[in-house]
Write a protein that holds these residues in place. Structure first.
Motif, short mmCIF file in Angstrom:
data_model
loop_
_atom_site.label_atom_id
_atom_site.label_comp_id
_atom_site.label_asym_id
_atom_site.label_seq_id
_atom_site.Cartn_x
_atom_site.Cartn_y
_atom_site.Cartn_z
N GLY A 218 41.36 36.68 33.36
CA GLY A 218 41.93 36.33 34.65
C GLY A 218 43.15 37.18 34.95
O GLY A 218 43.37 38.23 34.34
N HIS B 236 40.05 29.34 41.94
CA HIS B 236 39.60 29.91 43.20
C HIS B 236 38.35 29.22 43.73
O HIS B 236 37.56 28.63 42.99
CB HIS B 236 39.36 31.41 43.05
CG HIS B 236 38.17 31.76 42.20
ND1 HIS B 236 36.87 31.66 42.65
CD2 HIS B 236 38.08 32.21 40.92
CE1 HIS B 236 36.04 32.04 41.71
NE2 HIS B 236 36.74 32.38 40.64
N PRO C 15 39.42 36.21 40.59
CA PRO C 15 40.88 36.37 40.63
C PRO C 15 41.34 37.50 41.56
O PRO C 15 42.36 37.37 42.22
CB PRO C 15 41.23 36.68 39.17
CG PRO C 15 40.17 35.98 38.40
CD PRO C 15 38.92 36.16 39.21
N ARG D 146 44.28 37.36 44.55
CA ARG D 146 45.55 37.94 44.09
C ARG D 146 46.67 37.71 45.09
O ARG D 146 47.79 37.34 44.71
CB ARG D 146 45.37 39.43 43.83
CG ARG D 146 46.67 40.16 43.50
CD ARG D 146 46.42 41.63 43.23
NE ARG D 146 47.66 42.36 43.03
CZ ARG D 146 48.34 43.00 43.98
NH1 ARG D 146 47.88 42.98 45.23
NH2 ARG D 146 49.45 43.65 43.71
N VAL E 63 45.38 32.84 37.56
CA VAL E 63 44.13 32.69 38.29
C VAL E 63 43.00 33.05 37.33
O VAL E 63 42.70 34.23 37.12
CB VAL E 63 44.08 33.60 39.54
CG1 VAL E 63 42.83 33.26 40.37
CG2 VAL E 63 45.33 33.44 40.39
N GLY F 226 39.28 33.66 35.81
CA GLY F 226 37.96 34.07 36.28
C GLY F 226 36.90 33.25 35.59
O GLY F 226 36.16 33.75 34.74
#
Length: 295
Positions: free
Chosen positions: A62, A80, A89, A93, A109, A111
């Motif tokens: 991430g 997300h 991610p 951003r 964040v 992934g």
């Protein structure tokens, strides 16, 4: 707020309606949808002083995003959106950078794995692993998510409730908390396509019972939620289930607040770089997550 553009409301709404939808259940194959959304995300510049680091935490790749010198307080974890099938991610951003600027905190964040390649419970397992590692490293954190990521954040908070890894606060942007129903189409909702929601729910859930709280957190023990803020647009198709979620959580004794956004569409927070109104609601969310008073 440096570098932030100010475009007319009607212009930003049209941009979202025309440009964003091909990556959200449009005619492109799913892998192309993912790449398309990442291409769109290369548009507006991030706030000055943004630092983006590729990291792996809890075994999940991430981004860790900060602006300037982060405060020593608890970081944020944002999950997300993308109906469990798209999003990354990289797409988030700038949202993370704006949250980092608003709060002065680091923003993670992850992934998490996506369907159909990785159906439930892969995304939940990844989110839980990330949150456990962040809590262990920093002693605490706040958790947020949008759309499917909002439902995932709620499910994660319920999974971790009562443990040392439970989030201190929970911020949900139009969370998809009930996958047992897919709302009908609405001309007023310029983002969400019910047919896409149905296909994505099937890909994510597979043979699992959609009433499982890990899939549809609205059926979990909502008394276990931490202090929670929910944002949802007035005209979007997920509003009904968001309101139902808040009512049920409140009746269960949770500390939860709902804000209905009268003019904004599904997860308009992503357009905070273009629309002051979207930035303002992101400020509200960020201050809540950081435990700061609203301006």
């Amino acid at each position: 707020m440096t570098g932030r553009r100010r475009l007319p409301y009607a212009v930003v709404r049209r941009i979202v309606q025309v440009l964003q939808r091909p990556g959200l259940g449009g005619p492109l194959p799913i892998r192309a949808q993912r790449k398309y959304l990442e291409l769109l995300a290369t548009g507006p510049p991030a706030p000055a002083g943004t630092r983006t680091e590729r990291i792996t935490i809890g075994g999940v790749p991430g981004l860790r995003v900060s602006v300037g010198t982060p405060a020593s307080g608890e970081p944020l974890v944002h999950l997300h959106g993308g109906a469990y099938t798209v999003g990354s991610p990289k797409v988030y951003r700038n949202l993370a950078a704006n949250l980092a600027e608003i709060t002065g905190r680091r923003v993670y964040v992850p992934g998490y794995r996506l369907a159909p390649e990785h159906p439930y419970p892969a995304a939940l397992d990844d989110a839980v692993a990330v949150c456990r590692q962040v809590a262990e490293r920093y002693g605490g954190y706040a958790l947020s998510g949008d759309s499917a990521g909002g439902g995932l954040a709620a499910a994660t908070a319920l999974r971790l409730a009562g443990s040392d890894a439970a989030p201190a606060r929970l911020g949900l942007i139009a969370p998809w908390v009930d996958l047992t129903v897919v709302p009908p189409a609405s001309k007023a909702d310029i983002v969400v396509r019910p047919a896409w929601g149905q296909a994505s729910a099937a890909a994510y859930c597979g043979t699992h019972d959609r009433f499982e709280p890990g899939i549809s957190p609205i059926f979990g023990d909502l008394s276990a939620l931490p202090p929670t803020l929910v944002h949802v647009g007035r005209d979007e198709v997920l509003r009904e289930q968001c309101e139902r979620f808040v009512r049920q959580a409140s009746r269960a004794g949770a500390d939860i607040r709902l804000t209905v956004l009268p003019r904004l569409w599904h997860v308009a927070h992503l357009q905070a770089d273009l629309l002051p109104e979207a930035y303002d609601v992101l400020v509200d969310l960020g201050r809540f997550l950081a435990g700061q008073p609203s301006p």
